[in-house]
Design a protein around this motif. Structure first.
Motif, short mmCIF file in Angstrom:
data_model
loop_
_atom_site.label_atom_id
_atom_site.label_comp_id
_atom_site.label_asym_id
_atom_site.label_seq_id
_atom_site.Cartn_x
_atom_site.Cartn_y
_atom_site.Cartn_z
N PRO A 159 1.00 -1.25 0.07
CA PRO A 159 0.04 0.08 -0.18
C PRO A 159 1.03 1.27 -0.04
CG PRO A 159 -0.19 -0.94 2.02
CD PRO A 159 0.68 -2.12 1.11
N GLU A 160 0.36 2.47 -0.25
CA GLU A 160 0.98 3.71 -0.36
C GLU A 160 1.61 4.01 1.15
OE1 GLU A 160 -0.81 8.04 0.12
OE2 GLU A 160 -1.54 7.01 -1.47
N PRO A 161 2.82 4.31 1.03
CA PRO A 161 3.43 4.36 2.42
C PRO A 161 2.47 5.18 3.39
CG PRO A 161 5.22 4.78 0.61
CD PRO A 161 3.65 4.86 0.06
N ARG A 162 1.95 6.30 3.02
CA ARG A 162 1.41 7.37 4.14
C ARG A 162 0.03 6.49 4.52
NH1 ARG A 162 -2.56 12.40 3.20
NH2 ARG A 162 -2.53 13.13 5.45
N ALA A 163 -0.68 5.75 3.77
CA ALA A 163 -1.90 4.88 4.14
C ALA A 163 -1.41 3.99 5.13
CB ALA A 163 -2.55 4.33 2.90
N ALA A 164 -0.33 3.17 4.69
CA ALA A 164 0.27 2.15 5.63
C ALA A 164 0.72 2.61 6.81
CB ALA A 164 1.51 1.67 4.85
N ARG A 165 1.24 3.62 7.13
CA ARG A 165 1.50 4.14 8.45
C ARG A 165 0.46 4.53 9.27
NH1 ARG A 165 5.45 7.20 5.46
NH2 ARG A 165 3.93 9.10 5.30
N GLU A 166 -0.56 5.26 8.59
CA GLU A 166 -1.90 5.33 9.22
C GLU A 166 -2.61 4.17 9.73
OE1 GLU A 166 -4.45 7.72 6.78
OE2 GLU A 166 -3.21 9.24 6.56
N ALA A 167 -2.36 3.09 8.79
CA ALA A 167 -2.87 1.79 9.27
C ALA A 167 -2.41 1.14 10.52
CB ALA A 167 -3.06 0.73 8.05
N GLU A 168 -0.99 1.29 10.32
CA GLU A 168 -0.12 0.71 11.60
C GLU A 168 -0.38 1.42 12.75
OE1 GLU A 168 4.14 0.98 10.35
OE2 GLU A 168 3.72 0.13 8.41
N LEU A 169 -0.73 2.80 12.78
CA LEU A 169 -0.93 3.69 14.12
C LEU A 169 -2.32 3.11 14.61
CD1 LEU A 169 -0.23 5.91 15.94
CD2 LEU A 169 -1.36 7.59 14.29
N ARG A 170 -3.40 2.95 13.65
CA ARG A 170 -4.48 2.53 14.12
C ARG A 170 -4.43 1.18 14.65
NH1 ARG A 170 -9.34 3.61 9.83
NH2 ARG A 170 -9.96 5.84 10.71
N VAL A 171 -3.69 0.24 14.33
CA VAL A 171 -3.54 -1.14 14.81
C VAL A 171 -2.68 -0.95 16.36
CG1 VAL A 171 -2.52 -3.19 14.66
CG2 VAL A 171 -3.72 -2.34 12.76
N ARG A 172 -1.66 -0.17 16.42
CA ARG A 172 -0.89 -0.01 17.73
C ARG A 172 -1.67 0.63 18.37
NH1 ARG A 172 3.40 1.89 14.26
NH2 ARG A 172 2.89 4.05 15.06
N THR A 173 -2.34 1.71 18.20
CA THR A 173 -3.26 2.30 19.25
C THR A 173 -4.44 1.26 19.97
OG1 THR A 173 -2.85 4.60 18.11
CG2 THR A 173 -4.88 4.34 19.65
#
Length: 157
Positions: free
Chosen positions: A56-70
């Motif tokens: 996935p696009e890097p920015r979208a991937a970072r947002e998804a990772e942040l959601r999962v970590r939170t």
């Protein structure tokens, strides 16, 4: 049981891996952060219907990772987190991973602000609860009480 397993292990290496497995310290190189990032990226790729191997696009991937970590900080239980990701995906992850009775939340870092006014601006009108910052140990206490009608009433203290 553990003693029998250790006696039955054929070599010192087998005993080492058995002990590490029992202690939860196998050290295979998959840290918690790596697993959470992979879960976020995998769910995003699934939602975007990306072909296997496409990232996935890097920015979208970072947002998804942040959601999962939170979500994992609120509900640090991988099976429950995976159930939530499989059921409804990233959009409803916040709703499905609310703190639960007898599952301690993990500590979260704060964001420093210079004043109360700045904190209120950052909250954007959302309801919030604050507390004094004390150095030292903290305890999470989970209490299960029975209401007058016999139903459970859960309270995190």
């Amino acid at each position: 049981i553990a003693a029998r397993l250790l006696r039955g292990a054929g070599s010192p290496t087998a005993r080492l891996y058995l002990v590490r497995t029992l202690l939860g310290r196998l050290r295979v190189g998959a840290s918690e952060a790596t697993v959470l990032a992979a879960l976020g990226r995998a769910r995003l790729a699934l939602e975007l219907r990306l072909p296997i191997g496409d990232a996935p696009e890097p920015r979208a991937a970072r947002e998804a990772e942040l959601r999962v970590r939170t979500a994992f900080r609120r509900l640090p239980n991988l099976p429950l987190l995976c159930d939530a990701l499989l059921a409804d995906g990233l959009e409803s992850l916040d709703e499905r991973t609310q703190p639960r009775h007898a599952v301690p939340v993990q500590p979260m870092l704060h964001s420093a602000v210079a004043s109360v006014d700045e904190a209120l601006v950052r909250l954007k009108g959302a309801a919030a609860r604050s507390e004094f910052k004390y150095d030292g140990e903290r305890v999470q206490l989970h209490v299960r009480r029975r209401r007058a009608d016999g139903a459970d009433a859960h309270a995190g203290v």
